[in-house]
Design a protein around this motif. Structure first.
Motif, mmCIF file in Angstrom:
data_model
loop_
_atom_site.group_PDB
_atom_site.id
_atom_site.type_symbol
_atom_site.label_atom_id
_atom_site.label_comp_id
_atom_site.label_asym_id
_atom_site.label_seq_id
_atom_site.Cartn_x
_atom_site.Cartn_y
_atom_site.Cartn_z
ATOM 1 N N ILE A 217 42.023 61.067 91.222
ATOM 2 C CA ILE A 217 41.844 60.703 92.638
ATOM 3 C C ILE A 217 43.020 59.860 93.114
ATOM 4 O O ILE A 217 43.534 60.056 94.230
ATOM 5 N N ALA A 218 43.450 58.917 92.280
ATOM 6 C CA ALA A 218 44.591 58.066 92.640
ATOM 7 C C ALA A 218 45.837 58.904 92.892
ATOM 8 O O ALA A 218 46.576 58.682 93.855
ATOM 9 N N ALA A 219 46.086 59.886 92.028
ATOM 10 C CA ALA A 219 47.260 60.748 92.190
ATOM 11 C C ALA A 219 47.133 61.635 93.418
ATOM 12 O O ALA A 219 48.105 61.850 94.151
ATOM 13 N N ALA A 220 45.936 62.144 93.677
ATOM 14 C CA ALA A 220 45.732 63.072 94.795
ATOM 15 C C ALA A 220 45.888 62.388 96.148
ATOM 16 O O ALA A 220 46.338 63.019 97.109
ATOM 17 N N GLY A 221 45.499 61.122 96.240
ATOM 18 C CA GLY A 221 45.569 60.442 97.534
ATOM 19 C C GLY A 221 46.587 59.328 97.625
ATOM 20 O O GLY A 221 46.704 58.675 98.653
ATOM 21 N N GLY A 222 47.325 59.073 96.533
ATOM 22 C CA GLY A 222 48.301 57.986 96.535
ATOM 23 C C GLY A 222 47.656 56.612 96.497
ATOM 24 O O GLY A 222 48.216 55.647 97.013
ATOM 25 N N HIS A 223 46.492 56.496 95.846
ATOM 26 C CA HIS A 223 45.728 55.244 95.846
ATOM 27 C C HIS A 223 46.133 54.339 94.682
ATOM 28 O O HIS A 223 46.496 54.815 93.603
ATOM 29 N N ASN A 224 46.030 53.031 94.903
ATOM 30 C CA ASN A 224 46.246 52.051 93.843
ATOM 31 C C ASN A 224 44.987 51.959 92.991
ATOM 32 O O ASN A 224 43.871 52.139 93.484
ATOM 33 N N ILE A 225 45.166 51.626 91.706
ATOM 34 C CA ILE A 225 44.032 51.627 90.783
ATOM 35 C C ILE A 225 44.129 50.458 89.817
ATOM 36 O O ILE A 225 45.226 50.092 89.371
ATOM 37 N N LEU A 226 42.989 49.865 89.502
ATOM 38 C CA LEU A 226 42.893 48.765 88.536
ATOM 39 C C LEU A 226 41.910 49.168 87.446
ATOM 40 O O LEU A 226 40.754 49.506 87.732
ATOM 41 N N MET A 227 42.359 49.126 86.192
ATOM 42 C CA MET A 227 41.515 49.444 85.043
ATOM 43 C C MET A 227 41.186 48.168 84.285
ATOM 44 O O MET A 227 42.091 47.387 83.968
ATOM 45 N N CYS A 228 39.917 47.968 84.008
ATOM 46 C CA CYS A 228 39.467 46.787 83.274
ATOM 47 C C CYS A 228 38.725 47.218 82.018
ATOM 48 O O CYS A 228 37.798 48.040 82.088
ATOM 49 N N GLY A 229 39.124 46.680 80.880
ATOM 50 C CA GLY A 229 38.460 47.047 79.629
ATOM 51 C C GLY A 229 39.042 46.299 78.455
ATOM 52 O O GLY A 229 40.134 45.713 78.552
ATOM 53 N N PRO A 230 38.360 46.290 77.329
ATOM 54 C CA PRO A 230 38.836 45.590 76.134
ATOM 55 C C PRO A 230 40.154 46.170 75.630
ATOM 56 O O PRO A 230 40.491 47.313 75.926
ATOM 57 N N PRO A 231 40.911 45.387 74.869
ATOM 58 C CA PRO A 231 42.153 45.910 74.281
ATOM 59 C C PRO A 231 41.885 47.110 73.379
ATOM 60 O O PRO A 231 40.861 47.172 72.693
ATOM 61 N N GLY A 232 42.799 48.076 73.391
ATOM 62 C CA GLY A 232 42.679 49.226 72.511
ATOM 63 C C GLY A 232 41.840 50.363 73.041
ATOM 64 O O GLY A 232 41.597 51.340 72.322
ATOM 65 N N THR A 233 41.390 50.275 74.285
ATOM 66 C CA THR A 233 40.556 51.346 74.840
ATOM 67 C C THR A 233 41.383 52.453 75.502
ATOM 68 O O THR A 233 40.820 53.440 75.972
ATOM 69 N N GLY A 234 42.696 52.272 75.573
ATOM 70 C CA GLY A 234 43.551 53.342 76.096
ATOM 71 C C GLY A 234 44.044 53.132 77.515
ATOM 72 O O GLY A 234 44.485 54.090 78.159
ATOM 73 N N LYS A 235 44.013 51.916 78.022
ATOM 74 C CA LYS A 235 44.441 51.681 79.406
ATOM 75 C C LYS A 235 45.925 52.015 79.591
ATOM 76 O O LYS A 235 46.310 52.704 80.543
ATOM 77 N N SER A 236 46.765 51.525 78.688
ATOM 78 C CA SER A 236 48.205 51.811 78.785
ATOM 79 C C SER A 236 48.483 53.295 78.578
ATOM 80 O O SER A 236 49.359 53.872 79.238
#
Length: 514
Positions: free
Chosen positions: A217-236
């Motif tokens: 969705i972020a890519a389709a509309g050019g939206h900013n996104i924030l991901m929250c989660g424990p280390p090692g869950t694949g955010k990067s």
């Protein structure tokens, strides 16, 4: 009678044509240890030092030194000249005034290049904007640049004017006097094909279907996104794959993005132009000047390097508060203006902000995962992010720990190529919708007028939004962003009327507690 040719000076990410004039008056021939070359026209130290480089290059190339006192004028005189890119133009004008180079033919060329002491020509920063402004100024018929900048400059020129790549001062003299050199040719398609290979793929990511959907969705509309989660869950890992599902850059976007990297000297002969959308990930210790841009003579920062691409801020709460707050204006306007006593520069900064953070200081976020943070510590940690900044981030998602099955099994997710096709189709609908509206190219850039026109809601959707406003205490900006995200979800589904399900999904991306 003076001799002149043309060069250019970089200002911000643009270039300004500069006329190089040389006049040699009668006088004694200078010795190698005593240069009688005077440079005027607001030169900086690097430009003034070109006298020594030119003198040594003449001796190495067996050219005679000027027989008299030479005055070099760089016009316009009130524009500050920086760097070593004027070396080649100054040297050739000196040779023309001495009768070694054709005085009439030199006027038809634009030059940029730094001279080495042995007479070879070194690459310079900003060759792309330098070439572009010289070729399109109407003052020259061809442009000569260092061989290391030849592909970059040829791509900038297209087929509008010829570009010649030179390895030495002797080659530059032969080019002007004989003109039997072949111009450089470069095809954008060749570099695009190379960049399409070996891109990170979403198929390699295990689980995280909600996060993948939000990134689509972020890519389709050019939206900013924030991901929250424990280390090692694949955010990067997820963030690094976001550029791969964005639509291909247009020619205009390619040149504009490459121009920024060119003035910073980040292009090479092996990769003379950017065809893949940029992905920058500055460390959380970065200063506001490093992120925004600045310096005595302003240069682009990380947000401009991410122009037309993705700016990834990992460990978002660890960034200094003043550094994060300077993002607010670029996120709204898509540009950043740096003002100094000598003037101001405006750099483009249209990017998707992709940020990641831990749910608490220890990172685990839940007691069952071993979290030892107290409620007050969690609140203080989250308060490092201001409300106005979070309001400008459209999608807030939680990235959860993987289950044992997800962790052990081989990933079987959708490849980036399939996701990208849906993103391109959604972007095409937006391009058609906003074709006559300047400055709006995707849903995230809609203003209040466009929201009212293209985000019509049913009675059930309106009622759903009313409940969300009351429950989550949404600001007017957050309300608008929910509508923009819902519009993008409808575009991905290929429908014009925003369904109630799209509103519900968009509301779920505004997490309470952020």
């Amino acid at each position: 009678m003076s001799v002149k040719c043309f060069s250019a000076a970089v200002s911000g990410i643009d270039a300004i044509p500069v006329e190089v004039e040389v006049k040699i008056s009668t006088g004694n021939t200078p010795s190698p240890k005593e240069s009688l070359i005077t440079i005027v026209g607001l030169p900086d130290a690097a430009v003034r030092e070109s006298r020594e480089r030119i003198t040594a290059a003449f001796m190495s190339s067996k050219f005679p030194l000027p027989a008299g006192n030479a005055v070099v004028n760089l016009a316009p005189a009130d524009l500050r000249k920086e760097g070593a890119s004027f070396d080649l133009a100054i040297a050739l004008c000196l040779l023309a005034e001495s009768g070694i180079v054709d005085k009439e033919r030199i006027k038809t060329f634009g030059f940029a290049g730094e001279l080495a002491l042995d007479g070879s020509i070194r690459p310079v920063k900003g060759a792309l904007p330098l070439t572009d402004v010289l070729g399109r100024s109407g003052k020259v018929k061809a442009v000569a640049v260092p061989l290391g900048n030849a592909c970059e400059s040829a791509l900038a020129a297209g087929k509008v004017f010829p570009v010649f790549g030179l390895a030495s001062l002797q080659e530059a003299v032969d080019l002007i006097n004989n003109g039997d050199f072949l111009p450089c040719r470069a095809e954008l398609r060749e570099f695009q094909e190379k960049d399409e290979k070996n891109q990170p793929d979403f198929a390699e990511v295990k689980g995280q279907q909600i996060a993948k959907r939000a990134l689509e969705i972020a890519a389709a509309g050019g939206h900013n996104i924030l991901m929250c989660g424990p280390p090692g869950t694949g955010k990067s890992m997820l963030a690094s794959r976001l550029p791969g599902i964005l639509p291909p850059m247009t020619l205009e976007e390619t040149l504009e993005t490459s121009r920024i990297h060119s003035v910073l000297g980040m292009l090479s002969s092996g990769k003379p132009i950017l065809t893949r959308r940029p992905f920058t990930a500055p460390h959380h210790t970065i200063s506001d000047a490093g992120l925004l841009g600045g310096g005595h003579d302003p240069r682009p920062g990380e947000i401009s390097l991410a122009h037309n691409g993705v700016l990834f801020l990992d460990e978002l709460p660890e960034f200094k508060r003043n550094v994060l707050e300077v993002l607010r204006q670029p996120l709204e306007t898509g540009s950043v203006t740096i003002s100094r006593a000598s003037g101001s520069c405006t750099f483009p900064a249209r990017f998707i902000l992709c940020a990641a953070m831990n749910p608490c200081p220890c990172g685990r976020g839940a007691v069952e995962l071993g979290c030892v943070c107290k409620p007050d510590e969690k609140r203080r940690y989250l308060k490092k992010l201001s409300g106005p900044l979070l309001d400008r981030i459209d999608l807030h998602i939680e990235v959860r720990q993987l289950t044992q099955d997800e962790l052990i099994k081989v990933p079987a997710g959708e490849p980036s190529a399939l996701i990208r096709e849906r993103v391109i189709a959604a972007r095409k609908r937006q391009e058609e919708r906003f074709a006559r509206i300047p400055g709006v190219y995707c849903n995230a850039r809609m203003g209040s007028r466009e929201i009212q026109q293209y985000c019509q809601l049913s009675a059930a959707s309106e009622n759903l939004l009313r409940q969300a406003i009351t429950r989550f205490k949404l600001s007017p900006r957050a309300y608008d962003r929910i509508l923009k995200v819902a519009r993008t979800i409808a575009d991905l589904a290929g429908v014009e009327q925003i369904p109630e399900s799209a509103i519900f999904e968009a509301i779920n991306y505004r997490k309470a507690g952020f």
